[in-house]
Scaffold this motif. Structure first.
Motif, PDB file in Angstrom:
ATOM      1  N   THR A   1       8.347  22.464  -8.670  1.00 21.00           N
ATOM      2  CA  THR A   1       9.600  22.038  -8.821  1.00 21.00           C
ATOM      3  C   THR A   1      10.051  22.527  -7.314  1.00 21.00           C
ATOM      4  O   THR A   1      10.906  21.448  -6.680  1.00 21.00           O
ATOM      5  N   VAL A   2       9.581  22.895  -6.359  1.00 14.53           N
ATOM      6  CA  VAL A   2      10.147  23.688  -4.944  1.00 14.53           C
ATOM      7  C   VAL A   2       9.981  21.715  -4.349  1.00 14.53           C
ATOM      8  O   VAL A   2      10.994  21.328  -3.072  1.00 14.53           O
TER       9      VAL A   2
ATOM     10  N   ARG B   1       8.775  29.850   3.117  1.00 12.16           N
ATOM     11  CA  ARG B   1       9.166  29.035   1.968  1.00 12.16           C
ATOM     12  C   ARG B   1       7.352  28.587   1.557  1.00 12.16           C
ATOM     13  O   ARG B   1       7.307  28.979   0.531  1.00 12.16           O
TER      14      ARG B   1
ATOM     15  N   ALA C   1      12.708  20.943 -14.709  1.00 13.62           N
ATOM     16  CA  ALA C   1      13.247  21.187 -14.056  1.00 13.62           C
ATOM     17  C   ALA C   1      14.506  19.566 -13.003  1.00 13.62           C
ATOM     18  O   ALA C   1      15.253  20.383 -12.722  1.00 13.62           O
TER      19      ALA C   1
ATOM     20  N   LEU D   1       1.090  31.431  -3.719  1.00 14.15           N
ATOM     21  CA  LEU D   1       1.958  31.547  -5.364  1.00 14.15           C
ATOM     22  C   LEU D   1       0.587  30.174  -6.308  1.00 14.15           C
ATOM     23  O   LEU D   1      -0.373  30.458  -6.940  1.00 14.15           O
TER      24      LEU D   1
ATOM     25  N   THR E   1       4.082  28.345 -15.264  1.00 11.42           N
ATOM     26  CA  THR E   1       4.786  28.774 -14.412  1.00 11.42           C
ATOM     27  C   THR E   1       4.720  28.280 -12.832  1.00 11.42           C
ATOM     28  O   THR E   1       5.750  27.856 -12.158  1.00 11.42           O
ATOM     29  N   GLY E   2       3.774  28.543 -12.991  1.00 14.31           N
ATOM     30  CA  GLY E   2       3.023  28.610 -11.172  1.00 14.31           C
ATOM     31  C   GLY E   2       3.029  27.327 -10.986  1.00 14.31           C
ATOM     32  O   GLY E   2       3.733  26.324 -10.211  1.00 14.31           O
TER      33      GLY E   2
ATOM     34  N   GLY F   1       4.630  24.861 -12.601  1.00 15.41           N
ATOM     35  CA  GLY F   1       6.120  24.397 -13.141  1.00 15.41           C
ATOM     36  C   GLY F   1       7.198  24.945 -11.518  1.00 15.41           C
ATOM     37  O   GLY F   1       7.980  23.867 -10.773  1.00 15.41           O
ATOM     38  N   ALA F   2       7.178  25.659 -10.950  1.00  9.93           N
ATOM     39  CA  ALA F   2       7.202  26.616  -9.651  1.00  9.93           C
ATOM     40  C   ALA F   2       6.785  26.002  -8.600  1.00  9.93           C
ATOM     41  O   ALA F   2       8.124  25.216  -8.030  1.00  9.93           O
TER      42      ALA F   2
ATOM     43  N   ILE G   1       5.273  29.668  -1.581  1.00 11.14           N
ATOM     44  CA  ILE G   1       4.790  28.264  -2.256  1.00 11.14           C
ATOM     45  C   ILE G   1       3.063  28.398  -1.970  1.00 11.14           C
ATOM     46  O   ILE G   1       2.730  28.886  -2.732  1.00 11.14           O
TER      47      ILE G   1
ATOM     48  N   GLU H   1       7.044  20.413 -16.672  1.00 14.83           N
ATOM     49  CA  GLU H   1       8.245  21.831 -16.431  1.00 14.83           C
ATOM     50  C   GLU H   1       8.553  21.042 -15.571  1.00 14.83           C
ATOM     51  O   GLU H   1      10.431  21.749 -15.454  1.00 14.83           O
ATOM     52  N   SER H   2       8.321  20.746 -14.055  1.00 14.64           N
ATOM     53  CA  SER H   2       8.437  20.657 -13.493  1.00 14.64           C
ATOM     54  C   SER H   2       9.857  19.610 -13.277  1.00 14.64           C
ATOM     55  O   SER H   2      10.538  19.222 -13.040  1.00 14.64           O
TER      56      SER H   2
END
Length: 106
Positions: A73-74, A89, A17, A96, A66-67, A69-70, A93, A13-14
């Motif tokens: 991605t960050v 930030r 993105a 999360l 999703t976590g 991936g999020a 994170i 997922e990352s």
């Protein structure tokens, strides 16, 4: 084994993105190649997520996916796209990540 599959799905997922981010600054053949990479990562991520939810509850697997991936991605945005690194930030994170771990534990 389902948790390993879910983690790999989150990494992909990352990946999709990241490919979207690379497509932003490209055109022509390079844009097309990043687009192909985006579609491949998307398909792999979705297939692995579908495989993982065969044995894991969707109410846990989807937020964990999703976590991952999020967070990924960050991190990729900071490393490759010169996105800002601030205390706030990093703090959010971290919360999360703690939430994803909490979901796994309960």
């Amino acid at each position: 084994m389902s948790w390993i599959i879910l983690i790999i799905a989150g990494i992909f997922e990352s990946g999709f993105a990241f490919c979207m981010g690379k497509m932003k600054g490209c055109s022509g053949t390079e844009y097309f190649l990043w687009g192909v990479c985006f579609v491949v990562c998307l398909i792999i991520s979705m297939v692995l997520l579908a495989k993982a939810v065969q044995t894991l509850p969707i109410s846990t697997a989807y937020p964990v996916w999703t976590g991952i991936g999020a967070v990924g991605t960050v991190i990729l945005g900071i490393l490759f796209f010169n996105e800002p690194v601030s205390f706030a930030r990093l703090f959010f994170i971290s919360t999360l990540i703690c939430s994803v771990i909490g979901l796994k534990m309960v």
